[in-house]
Design a protein around this motif. Sequence first.
Motif, PDB file in Angstrom:
ATOM      1  N   HIS A 127       0.863  -1.184   0.000  1.00 37.70           N
ATOM      2  CA  HIS A 127       0.000   0.000   0.000  1.00 37.70           C
ATOM      3  C   HIS A 127       0.896   1.229   0.000  1.00 37.70           C
ATOM      4  CE1 HIS A 127       1.347  -0.339   4.114  1.00 37.70           C
ATOM      5  NE2 HIS A 127       0.987   0.914   4.316  1.00 37.70           N
ATOM      6  N   LEU A 156      -5.904   7.344  -7.606  1.00 39.49           N
ATOM      7  CA  LEU A 156      -6.537   7.448  -6.284  1.00 39.49           C
ATOM      8  C   LEU A 156      -7.799   6.588  -6.196  1.00 39.49           C
ATOM      9  CD1 LEU A 156      -6.030  11.226  -5.403  1.00 39.49           C
ATOM     10  CD2 LEU A 156      -4.933   9.260  -4.333  1.00 39.49           C
ATOM     11  N   GLU A 157      -8.497   6.450  -7.311  1.00 37.89           N
ATOM     12  CA  GLU A 157      -9.671   5.555  -7.348  1.00 37.89           C
ATOM     13  C   GLU A 157      -9.237   4.117  -7.092  1.00 37.89           C
ATOM     14  OE1 GLU A 157     -12.055   5.913 -10.901  1.00 37.89           O
ATOM     15  OE2 GLU A 157     -12.205   8.084 -10.605  1.00 37.89           O
ATOM     16  N   CYS A 159      -6.587   3.257  -5.409  1.00 39.31           N
ATOM     17  CA  CYS A 159      -6.196   3.206  -3.992  1.00 39.31           C
ATOM     18  C   CYS A 159      -7.415   2.978  -3.097  1.00 39.31           C
ATOM     19  CB  CYS A 159      -5.522   4.514  -3.565  1.00 39.31           C
ATOM     20  SG  CYS A 159      -3.889   4.771  -4.267  1.00 39.31           S
ATOM     21  N   MET A 160      -8.529   3.609  -3.459  1.00 40.80           N
ATOM     22  CA  MET A 160      -9.737   3.513  -2.635  1.00 40.80           C
ATOM     23  C   MET A 160     -10.311   2.091  -2.629  1.00 40.80           C
ATOM     24  SD  MET A 160     -11.465   7.165  -3.445  1.00 40.80           S
ATOM     25  CE  MET A 160     -12.784   7.236  -2.265  1.00 40.80           C
ATOM     26  N   LYS A 161     -10.006   1.339  -3.688  1.00 41.44           N
ATOM     27  CA  LYS A 161     -10.492  -0.053  -3.758  1.00 41.44           C
ATOM     28  C   LYS A 161      -9.541  -1.008  -3.030  1.00 41.44           C
ATOM     29  CE  LYS A 161     -12.793   0.771  -8.162  1.00 41.44           C
ATOM     30  NZ  LYS A 161     -12.406   1.002  -9.559  1.00 41.44           N
ATOM     31  N   HIS A 162      -8.385  -0.492  -2.634  1.00 40.30           N
ATOM     32  CA  HIS A 162      -7.381  -1.311  -1.957  1.00 40.30           C
ATOM     33  C   HIS A 162      -7.826  -1.548  -0.508  1.00 40.30           C
ATOM     34  CE1 HIS A 162      -3.453  -2.368  -0.198  1.00 40.30           C
ATOM     35  NE2 HIS A 162      -3.115  -2.732  -1.410  1.00 40.30           N
ATOM     36  N   GLY A 165      -7.166   1.182   1.825  1.00 41.72           N
ATOM     37  CA  GLY A 165      -7.833   2.464   1.555  1.00 41.72           C
ATOM     38  C   GLY A 165      -6.916   3.527   0.975  1.00 41.72           C
ATOM     39  N   LYS A 166      -7.476   4.727   0.851  1.00 42.40           N
ATOM     40  CA  LYS A 166      -6.762   5.837   0.199  1.00 42.40           C
ATOM     41  C   LYS A 166      -5.651   6.384   1.099  1.00 42.40           C
ATOM     42  CE  LYS A 166      -8.360  10.275  -0.477  1.00 42.40           C
ATOM     43  NZ  LYS A 166      -7.187  11.087  -0.206  1.00 42.40           N
ATOM     44  N   THR A 169      -3.033  12.481   1.052  1.00 40.70           N
ATOM     45  CA  THR A 169      -2.499  13.165  -0.140  1.00 40.70           C
ATOM     46  C   THR A 169      -2.122  14.601   0.199  1.00 40.70           C
ATOM     47  OG1 THR A 169      -4.797  13.612  -0.778  1.00 40.70           O
ATOM     48  CG2 THR A 169      -3.712  11.780  -1.891  1.00 40.70           C
ATOM     49  N   MET A 189     -10.741  14.050  -7.777  1.00 39.08           N
ATOM     50  CA  MET A 189     -10.561  13.639  -6.382  1.00 39.08           C
ATOM     51  C   MET A 189     -10.036  14.793  -5.537  1.00 39.08           C
ATOM     52  SD  MET A 189     -11.291  10.313  -6.455  1.00 39.08           S
ATOM     53  CE  MET A 189     -10.417   9.337  -5.274  1.00 39.08           C
ATOM     54  N   ASP A 192      -6.025  16.030   0.444  1.00 40.04           N
ATOM     55  CA  ASP A 192      -6.172  16.303   1.874  1.00 40.04           C
ATOM     56  C   ASP A 192      -5.572  17.644   2.282  1.00 40.04           C
ATOM     57  OD1 ASP A 192      -7.497  13.838   2.708  1.00 40.04           O
ATOM     58  OD2 ASP A 192      -5.631  12.857   2.134  1.00 40.04           O
TER      59      ASP A 192
END
Length: 200
Positions: A127, A156-157, A159-162, A165-166, A169, A189, A192
């Motif tokens: 990750h 980033l999309e 990453c969100m499915k990992h 998570g995200k 940033t 997206m 942060d």
Amino acid sequence: MAALRAAKQALRKEMKKRVTALDDKEKLRQSHIVSLKLIKHPKYMACQRIAVFLSMHDEVRTEEILQDVFKQGKTCFIPKYLTNNSSHMDMLRLDSMEDIKTLPLTSWNIRQPAEGENREEALAAGHLDLILMPGLGFDRGGNRLGRGKGFYDTYLERCMKHPKGKPYTIALAFKEQLCDNVPVNENDMLIDEVLYEDLN
């Protein structure tokens, strides 16, 4: 949609003009300030696996950050863009500052791993804790204006499915790249945080 595209294009033009007006000395001065801010940032200090962009001439220089990443023993990943008109990007492992010099230059004048080179991909092998984001313009709400290819949004999309998570940033910006409002749609997206030379 056409109106949004036009608004983004107009803002890209404006942002490019602002950054072009900065001389190299000023870009280096601001890059140094932003790098120091990042190195002292709690999210950076705590991270183990970080993605760092290799900067282009109109972006905050990341050499100082990369040197610190290796000094601190963090695991570093850099973007590998597919240049076949897709928005696919991987984050591949970079082993050292010397490793950068071995990377071929793309048509965009960015160094990145060659096709078929066997390097660890950040998400496949685990990750990411932190992604440093480039861009042309940013607002204080976390909206980012990229170059229009969608590489980072698409990544980033993924990453969100990992399962982890995200990642957090952080965008690195010249203060001239801050604007009141970046026009966005649902595919853009949020980031942060934006680091820049804050004169307040």
